[in-house]
Design an enzyme around this catalytic site. Structure first.
Site, PDB file in Angstrom:
ATOM      1  CG  ASN A 154      -2.022   1.014   1.148  1.00 30.90           C
ATOM      2  OD1 ASN A 154      -1.778   2.186   0.921  1.00 30.90           O
ATOM      3  ND2 ASN A 154      -3.252   0.566   1.330  1.00 30.90           N
ATOM      4  CB  ILE A 155       3.775   1.912  -2.162  1.00 30.23           C
ATOM      5  CG1 ILE A 155       4.224   0.505  -1.747  1.00 30.23           C
ATOM      6  CG2 ILE A 155       4.937   2.892  -2.157  1.00 30.23           C
ATOM      7  CD1 ILE A 155       4.671   0.369  -0.307  1.00 30.23           C
ATOM      8  CD  GLU A 156      -2.106   5.358   0.417  1.00 29.93           C
ATOM      9  OE1 GLU A 156      -2.406   6.534   0.706  1.00 29.93           O
ATOM     10  OE2 GLU A 156      -2.787   4.381   0.764  1.00 29.93           O
ATOM     11  CG  LEU A 157       3.588   8.404   2.128  1.00 32.60           C
ATOM     12  CD1 LEU A 157       3.996   8.353   3.594  1.00 32.60           C
ATOM     13  CD2 LEU A 157       2.979   9.746   1.786  1.00 32.60           C
TER      14      LEU A 157
END
Length: 302
Positions: A154-157
C-alpha cells in the site's frame, strides 16, 4: 408406489440440472477484502474474521522500513509494538486462517517513513519480512509465531524506485514450501505512479485498486463511466490473478469515491463481473464498515 419413485427421480434430475447451471455464477462470485489495524475501536482481529463477511484481511500498517531504518509496526490503539504487546494478535491471525481467511501484512499507508534504496536494500527488507512475519525465524516477531499469508503493498509515499525488486525478492520465498501471496492497493489512475513497476513483475496475486480519492477515475454522482474506463484499463493491462474494486466503506471514510450500496450492486458490479479477473471488493476500513454496515449490504451480490 411407481408414481412416488417417478417423482423422486424427477426431483433428483432437477437438482442435478440446477447444480450444473449454478456453477458458472458461483465461479464469478468474489470476496471482500478489508483493511484492519488503524482504529482501536474496530474490534479485534478474531472478531473481524468471525463476522463471516471477509475473505481477506490486510493488517495495516508497517509504517517504517527500508534504507537501514529499524522497521516499525503501527496498529493504532490495538497494541504497542514497542512494548511487545502485539504478539497476542498472533493467535488471532491463526484464528482467521482457520476460517479460510488470508491475512496479509500491509506495508506503507498514507503516513510513515518508508522507501527502498537499492536492490540490496530490497533483499534486506524482504528477509526481514520473511523472518518476522512469514515463514522464517526471528527472536523478535512482532505478531508472535503466526505465519501470515503474504505481503500487501500500500505504497502511497516517497519514491517509485525498487518496489519491483522487493516484489521479486519476496516471490522467491514461495519456493520454501508455503506460498507467499503478494497483494497491492494502487491508485486508480493507470499506471500507478509509485507501484507501476512492481505490478509489472507479474508476481502479484490480488490487486485491490483504490477507486477513491481519485475523482478522474472513481465514481461520482450519476457517473459510472470513468470508473468503468479505468477498470477496463487495469483488467486488460496487468498480469494478475484477481482485481478488486477498492472503495470507502462509508462516505466519511474518504474524500471522494463512495458508492451507495444499491448503485454498486445494481449498476456497477454486474459490469465488473464480465471480466474474468474480477475478484471482489476491497473496503477501507473495518472501522468504517462497522459504522455503515456496508459489507453486509453487498455480501450477497459481490
Amino acid at each position: 408406489m411407481t408414481n412416488i419413485n417417478f417423482v423422486k427421480h424427477v426431483i433428483y434430475f432437477l437438482l442435478l440440472i440446477s447444480c450444473f447451471f449454478t456453477k458458472p455464477s458461483d465461479a464469478s462470485r468474489g470476496g471482500i477484502a478489508i483493511y484492519w489495524g488503524q482504529n482501536g475501536n474496530e474490534g479485534n482481529l478474531s472478531a473481524t474474521c468471525a463476522t463471516g463477511r471477509y475473505a481477506y484481511v490486510n493488517v495495516a500498517f508497517l509504517v517504517k522500513f527500508g534504507n537501514g531504518q529499524t522497521p516499525e509496526l503501527n496498529l493504532a490503539g490495538h497494541c504497542n509494538p514497542a512494548a511487545n504487546t502485539c504478539t497476542r494478535i498472533g493467535s488471532q491471525v491463526k484464528d482467521c486462517q482457520s476460517r479460510g481467511i488470508k491475512v496479509m501484512l500491509s506495508l506503507g499507508g498514507g503516513i510513515g517513513n518508508y522507501s527502498i534504496g537499492s536492490k540490496k536494500d530490497a533483499k534486506m527488507v524482504a528477509d526481514y519480512l520473511w523472518n518476522n512475519f512469514l515463514g522464517g525465524k526471528s527472536s523478535s516477531r512482532p505478531l508472535g509465531d503466526a505465519v501470515l499469508d503474504g505481503i500487501d503493498f500500500n505504497i502511497e509515499l516517497g519514491s517509485p524506485q525498487h518496489w519491483d525488486d522487493l516484489a521479486r525478492s519476496l516471490s522467491k520465498f514461495s519456493h520454501k514450501g508455503r506460498k507467499v501471496y503478494l497483494t497491492g492497493a494502487p491508485q486508480c489512475p493507470f499506471p500507478d505512479r509509485l507501484m507501476g513497476s512492481a505490478l509489472n513483475t507479474k508476481f502479484f496475486d490480488y490487486v485491490w485498486i483504490q477507486f477513491y480519492n481519485n475523482p478522474p477515475c472513481s465514481y461520482t454522482l450519476d457517473n459510472t463511466q470513468n470508473l468503468f474506463d479505468s477498470w477496463n484499463k487495469w483488467t486488460t493491462s496487468i498480469t494478475v490473478k484477481k482485481i478488486f474494486l477498492g472503495l470507502p466503506a462509508a462516505p466519511e471514510a474518504a474524500g471522494s469515491g463512495y458508492i451507495p450500496p444499491d448503485v454498486l450492486t445494481s449498476q456497477i458490479l454486474p459490469m465488473l463481473k464480465k471480466s474474468g479477473k474480477y475478484g471482489g471488493v476491497m473496503l477501507w476500513s473495518k472501522f468504517w464498515d462497522d459504522k455503515s454496515g456496508y459489507s453486509s449490504s453487498l455480501l450477497a451480490s459481490v
